[in-house]
Design a protein around this motif. Structure first.
Motif, short mmCIF file in Angstrom:
data_model
loop_
_atom_site.label_atom_id
_atom_site.label_comp_id
_atom_site.label_asym_id
_atom_site.label_seq_id
_atom_site.Cartn_x
_atom_site.Cartn_y
_atom_site.Cartn_z
N SER A 1 0.84 -1.20 0.00
CA SER A 1 0.00 0.00 0.00
C SER A 1 0.87 1.25 0.00
N PRO B 1 -7.12 -1.31 13.53
CA PRO B 1 -8.46 -1.83 13.27
C PRO B 1 -9.31 -1.88 14.54
N ARG C 1 -11.14 -10.39 -0.62
CA ARG C 1 -11.48 -8.98 -0.60
C ARG C 1 -12.83 -8.59 -1.22
N PRO C 2 -13.21 -9.16 -2.40
CA PRO C 2 -14.45 -8.68 -3.01
C PRO C 2 -15.67 -8.80 -2.09
N ASP D 1 -15.44 -5.98 0.41
CA ASP D 1 -15.78 -4.71 -0.26
C ASP D 1 -17.28 -4.59 -0.46
N ARG E 1 -14.28 -6.25 7.66
CA ARG E 1 -12.87 -6.24 7.24
C ARG E 1 -12.00 -7.15 8.11
N GLN F 1 -11.08 -10.37 6.44
CA GLN F 1 -10.46 -10.35 5.11
C GLN F 1 -9.03 -10.90 5.14
N LYS G 1 -3.39 -9.35 1.08
CA LYS G 1 -2.43 -8.26 1.18
C LYS G 1 -2.94 -7.07 1.97
N SER G 2 -4.15 -6.63 1.66
CA SER G 2 -4.65 -5.47 2.39
C SER G 2 -5.44 -5.89 3.62
N GLY G 3 -5.63 -7.18 3.76
CA GLY G 3 -6.32 -7.69 4.94
C GLY G 3 -5.32 -8.32 5.90
N LEU G 4 -5.63 -9.51 6.33
CA LEU G 4 -4.78 -10.16 7.33
C LEU G 4 -4.02 -11.33 6.72
N GLU H 1 -2.89 -11.05 -4.53
CA GLU H 1 -3.08 -10.34 -3.27
C GLU H 1 -3.69 -11.24 -2.20
#
Lengths: 255, 321
Positions: free
Chosen positions: B97, B194, B238-239, B242, B248, B251, B254-257, B274
């Protein structure tokens, strides 16, 4: 005031992909195109921002597929006020991010938006993501991996996702560029009848643009990932497979 | 142009991230082929002590209050100023990120080539060749790196950290903050942890994870039932998060856990890079997907190419019956 959303069509990676005989591109005849899912989120976020402020959303795209109209009409049906399509001698080619950004910059400058939103990444952006590239060329502040935004006094407040659920909240002076990971809410659905109605009532502005010299990324070859480490595939009926999975779990003390 | 390999040190809350050491390991392996030095670029405020822990021939340190957080603009203008003044052979930046904000910006600002999503980099017959993951991980692209200084945005988890014990850096060089930092357009920055979650999926021994293949929110109930029957917790790609179907905190990716359970049972997850980044180290991975070419099968131990609902129902019948 204006918010620009840049939308791109990309190969649908859910479908099976084939590599062209040249070895340096996908077999474009076998590709079905969809709107980059992150661009859909960028549009949604832009519409939410505009609904709060009365801004005008303008959807802009480069037509590399010959099929961009559908995506732009859908954007209009969802609430964009204008749609602009850039056409040129690049249909069916793999446009690099840098080349795309160079085509987009003059149009964005002419529109004088206070915000530009686009998807955080695309399946084919080998030479990097569009949002930071646009920001560098425009000289505007930016943030990627945006999961929420709000216009405040002369600035946009954005939530940027880091990892592990951690976020960074930034305030960027306007104009700014955002690479959107996810809109605050799921992208809205618009019935096809509404899109058809828009196709009759609204029109897409077309700009013919000069083809930039350096179009595609310098690829030696494309290939499929090696099969090494491939899963052992369990076959049979659903109940046979279920038996086998339970056996596997029991053998490992997981049941 | 020097032959040296520059690496941007990514750090958060006083710690360099794992991917930083992976990139330093990669830089070392490339440098070993031609004896070039590895240079780490460390930006921040009050981070001088971190320089001691970075295994590089030279650590270039820029400290400034405006670099307290590696915000997109401040990091990018600082990095661009350094690279412009003394171009390296390669600049390695993590495709995270924070790194994503910087790599493409710097490459465009300097008009240097950039190869993103890099998962391989090697010298072949004296030529540097990068391999990038494209199209959701379904296609790899081999790209020849030409003679220009090149920015590489590399995937986390793709490269091994240097096997050698991190040695103290040869030299630490402090540089003045670039003048561009005086004209930033980024105002305030707040980091947020978080919210407390109902379930900590990073501690779960067994995870049932669902992806797009689950098709609708209503179908989550089946996955939840299966998770309960297996004594597992429910997570998602992720989808689904989202779309607001799951919080979250559930999730993976990569952007989650990042999770490392004993069992990762993936239902209808194709396995975008990801996502794989967040779960490929699970001890046992079983994946059900309709698409035999789904990248999830490249990390799974066992795969089922089938309708996930049929398999889930058959499993439930046995577990509950």
């Amino acid at each position: 005031m204006t918010i620009v959303v840049v939308m791109e069509q990309v190969p649908d990676v859910v479908e099976e992909l084939a590599i062209a005989p040249s070895g340096t591109d996908l077999d474009r005849d076998a590709v079905s195109y969809v709107v980059n899912e992150y661009d859909d989120h960028a549009l949604e976020e832009a519409l939410l921002l505009a609904e709060a402020t009365g801004d005008e959303v303008v959807a802009v795209g480069i037509d590399t597929t010959g099929e961009l109209d559908q995506a732009l009409y859908t954007a209009l049906a969802k609430g964009a006020r204008r749609a602009i399509k850039l056409t040129g001698d690049f249909e069916g080619t793999w446009l690099s991010t840098r080349a795309a950004a160079r085509l987009l910059v003059p149009v964005i400058q002419e529109l004088e938006p206070r915000l530009v939103l686009t998807g955080v990444q695309a399946p084919d952006d080998l030479d990097g993501q569009l949002a930071p590239t646009l920001a560098a060329l425009l000289g505007w502040p930016h943030a990627s991996v945006v999961i929420g935004s709000q216009l405040v006094d002369g600035a946009v407040q954005v939530r940027k996702e880091l990892w592990g659920g951690m976020t960074m909240t930034l305030e960027l002076e306007l104009p700014a560029v955002l690479g959107v990971q996810a809109a605050r809410q799921a992208p809205r659905y618009v019935p096809i009848s509404r899109v058809r109605q828009v196709m009759r009532e609204a029109s897409i502005e077309t700009r013919d643009v000069e083809t930039p010299g350096d179009l595609a990324p310098a690829i030696m070859r494309l290939r499929f990932p090696e099969e090494a480490g491939q899963a052992e595939i369990l076959t049979g009926s659903a109940s046979e497979i279920a038996d086998r999975i339970i056996e596997l779990l029991r053998a490992r003390g997981l049941l | 142009m020097a032959q040296r390999i520059a690496v941007l040190v990514e750090h958060l809350e006083g710690q360099p991230t794992d991917v930083t050491f992976e990139l330093l390991g990669l830089a070392r392996r490339i440098a070993n082929t031609n004896g070039a030095p590895v240079e780490a670029l460390l930006f921040g405020q009050g981070v001088r002590h971190l320089a001691e822990t970075i295994p590089a021939d030279r650590v270039v340190l820029v400290e400034d209050p405006r670099l307290r957080y590696l915000t997109p603009e401040a990091t990018a203008v600082t990095l661009a100023a350094l690279l412009r003044a003394d171009p390296p052979r390669l600049a390695l930046i993590p495709n995270t990120s924070l790194g994503m904000d910087v790599a493409a910006w710097v490459a465009a600002a300097l008009d240097w080539p950039l190869i993103a999503y890099c998962e391989g980099l090697e010298a072949r017959d004296g030529q540097l060749v990068a391999t990038a993951q494209l199209f959701g991980g379904k296609i790899l692209a081999d790209v020849r790196i030409d003679d220009r200084p090149t920015v590489i945005s590399a995937l986390a988890g793709a490269f091994a950290a240097d096997a050698m014990q991190p040695e103290p850096p040869g030299t630490i060089e402090r540089r003045d903050p670039p003048s561009e930092l005086a004209a930033l357009h980024t105002r305030s920055v707040v980091l947020e942890r978080p919210e407390a979650a109902d379930v900590d999926i990073t501690r779960a021994e067994k995870i049932v994870a669902v992806g797009r293949g689950i098709e609708s929110k209503d179908n989550l109930e089946l996955a939840e039932q299966l998770a309960q029957a297996l004594g597992a917790v429910l997570a998602a790609s992720r989808p689904l998060v989202d779309a607001g179907w799951l919080p979250r905190s559930r999730q993976v990716g990569k952007s989650g856990l990042k999770v490392k359970p004993k069992l990762y049972f993936a239902l209808g997850i194709s396995g975008a890079p990801e996502h794989l980044e967040g779960m490929k180290d699970a001890e046992l991975i079983i994946a059900v997907n309709k698409d035999p070419k789904a990248p999830i099968f490249s990390v799974a131990d066992y795969g089922v190419v089938a309708d996930l609902f049929e398999v889930a129902e058959a499993l439930l019948e046995r577990l509950e019956g």
